[in-house]
Write a protein that holds these residues in place. Structure first.
Motif, mmCIF file in Angstrom:
data_model
loop_
_atom_site.group_PDB
_atom_site.id
_atom_site.type_symbol
_atom_site.label_atom_id
_atom_site.label_comp_id
_atom_site.label_asym_id
_atom_site.label_seq_id
_atom_site.Cartn_x
_atom_site.Cartn_y
_atom_site.Cartn_z
ATOM 1 N N SER A 159 -31.915 -1.332 18.047
ATOM 2 C CA SER A 159 -32.492 0.002 17.817
ATOM 3 C C SER A 159 -31.813 1.077 18.656
ATOM 4 O O SER A 159 -32.332 2.194 18.770
ATOM 5 N N ASP A 195 -31.110 4.356 16.797
ATOM 6 C CA ASP A 195 -32.364 5.051 16.487
ATOM 7 C C ASP A 195 -32.956 5.674 17.749
ATOM 8 O O ASP A 195 -33.477 6.797 17.701
ATOM 9 N N THR A 197 -37.810 3.050 11.859
ATOM 10 C CA THR A 197 -37.413 1.879 12.647
ATOM 11 C C THR A 197 -38.465 1.569 13.701
ATOM 12 O O THR A 197 -38.835 0.406 13.915
#
Length: 506
Positions: free
Chosen positions: A348, A351, A400
């Motif tokens: 992640s 993101d 996400t």
């Protein structure tokens, strides 16, 4: 009141705790730290121990605050943990507290405990500059943030404000305003960040309690690097005002030398504040520290605990991996069921960057060109990148987050807790964003064990679990499902009882 700035040369290594230990080698290599039995001065006592001594008359708040101020005067020139120290105000508050204790009428749960405030939190009567040369030192400074207001209501004695990188944007603590903050275990190394000043202060005995913020690891990174404990609570448990430009990534939490102190402080600062429109309701009395006791087996009995040594295949220094694996075995020895399993979180980092960098851009949108020239160059770089992201990019990053939160929610239907390394490495050279030789300049490249749990808003704590061969602290991360802060603290307490660390000092 003394306001410190690197414009006057703050942050250089000086005498005191920054001096090389006997047997240390050039370049900052350390011998393994020796265990120190007993406490030398009131500055070395925990908040709980201070409060007990106040109640019996063994010690007064004046004596404790004087000891902490003396430690700051002795050691902070080497460490640069404070950007502001106010001896006169601290001593006045200590005298008032001493008189209350003499009458048997303490004003709160922290009456007389020396405490420092990260220079992100508004503090009445003191400037809050957020580590930025673009901030004005002119007042009026008439408002406390919620965490500071709660501490003040409970009688804490504020000794000063601790250093932070500009706008708390990175996982180390240095910047144009206050210079480089250094690690008490080896002043050539970083204490981590962004709550690095708070961590360095606690580790060096410059007060047992300090506030921290954590938007991507800023409590847990310096707790791991500096050999103290800290918890990023469930998001919303501790109210945050003014609202962070980093949105719901940003948590406020306690930093301390012991789990008992951490739990006590979390109890004090938790609860609803009308200025935080997303704050959770006030928990019941003692919720955060409920069940802390003296029997480690009882604290973790019946728990099913997951252990992820790499959290999805991340690099971990072999020495860190060995120390953390040994720490995890302690939970098995205490009777918990421990299983090596990975929760399967996605990568992640991009993101997180979208959310973090756009937040930095929003926080600085009103600055003039002249003010931008004064900024940390790394901060300017992420602001420029943040300005390139679209609303669609932001919503994708939020999607996400939601998927990660759902995955961890399901994961914790099976496992009560998750254990990981707090950091995959030990502290590195102060003044750098990433370790020497790294192929990536950004701090997120080595903080992959911390920021995922800002994305999911879960409680996550770091506790000391050992030392590297060079004498630098290593941290164990304890993660729980949302709203399980008390469970996380119980596990931390069990480990502390089984493997005491507070007698290890820089």
């Amino acid at each position: 009141m003394t306001i410190r700035s690197d414009r006057a040369g703050a942050g250089n290594i000086g005498p005191g705790v920054g001096a090389a230990p006997s047997g240390a080698q050039a370049g900052g290599a350390h011998v393994v730290p020796r265990a120190r039995s007993g406490e030398n001065t009131p500055a070395d006592l925990s908040a709980e121990r201070l409060l007990s001594a106040y109640s019996t008359g063994e010690l007064s708040p004046v004596e404790a605050v004087e000891a902490v101020l003396a430690r700051i005067e002795q050691d902070d020139p080497a460490l640069n943990a404070f950007c502001l120290v106010d001896p006169d105000k601290a001593l006045k508050a200590a005298h008032d507290s001493t008189e209350r204790w003499r009458r048997g009428e303490p004003s709160g749960r922290l009456d007389g405990v020396p405490t420092s405030v990260k220079d992100i939190h508004l503090t009445k009567g003191w400037p809050t500059l957020k580590g930025s040369m673009a901030s004005s030192t002119e007042g009026p400074w008439e408002e406390d943030s919620p965490v500071v207001a709660r501490l003040r209501e409970q009688g804490a004695v504020f000794v000063g404000k601790t250093t932070t990188p500009e706008l708390a944007w990175k996982g180390v603590t240095d910047g144009p305003l206050t210079g480089v903050t250094r690690n008490p275990w080896d002043p050539s190394m970083t204490p981590g960040g962004s709550s690095g000043g708070s961590a360095a202060a606690i580790a060096a005995g410059m007060g047992p309690l300090a506030t921290g913020t954590d938007g991507g690891g800023s409590i847990r990174i310096p707790a791991s690097f500096s050999g103290i404990c800290g918890i990023k609570p469930t998001w919303g448990l501790v109210p945050h005002y003014p609202a962070s430009p980093f949105g719901s990534l940003a948590h406020t939490g306690p930093m301390a030398r012991t789990v008992g102190d951490m739990a006590l402080m979390l109890d004090v600062i938790s609860g609803f504040d009308s200025r935080d429109w997303m704050a959770l309701p006030t928990p019941g009395p003692g919720l955060a520290g409920a069940g802390l006791g003296e029997n480690p087996r009882e604290l973790v009995r019946g728990m099913r605990i997951a252990y992820s040594p790499t959290l999805g295949g991340q690099y971990v220094d072999p020495e860190v991996a060995r120390v953390v694996a040994d720490a995890v075995r302690v939970f098995e020895e205490l009777g918990a069921e421990v299983e090596e399993v990975d929760p399967g979180l996605p990568d992640s980092r991009h993101d997180f960057h979208v959310l973090w960098y756009t937040g930095a851009a929003k926080a600085t949108e009103a600055l003039t060109d002249a003010q931008r020239e004064l900024q940390d160059p790394g901060l300017r770089e992420i602001i420029e990148e943040g300005l390139t992201y679209s609303a669609q990019d932001y919503l994708t990053a939020m999607a996400t987050r939601m998927a990660m939160g759902a995955r961890m929610g399901r994961f914790h239907e099976t496992y009560d807790l998750l254990l990981t390394p707090s950091m995959p490495i030990v502290a590195f050279e102060a003044g750098l964003e990433s370790p020497p030789g790294s192929d990536d300049r950004r701090w997120t490249s080595w903080a992959g064990f911390s920021y995922p749990f800002n994305m999911t808003q879960q409680p996550a704590a770091s506790v000391p679990c050992g030392f590297s061969g060079s004498g630098l602290p290593i941290g164990l991360q304890v993660v729980g499902p949302r709203h399980s802060d008390a469970r996380v603290l119980r596990a931390c307490r069990a480990f502390e009882l089984a493997r005491p660390w507070s007698y290890h000092r820089p």
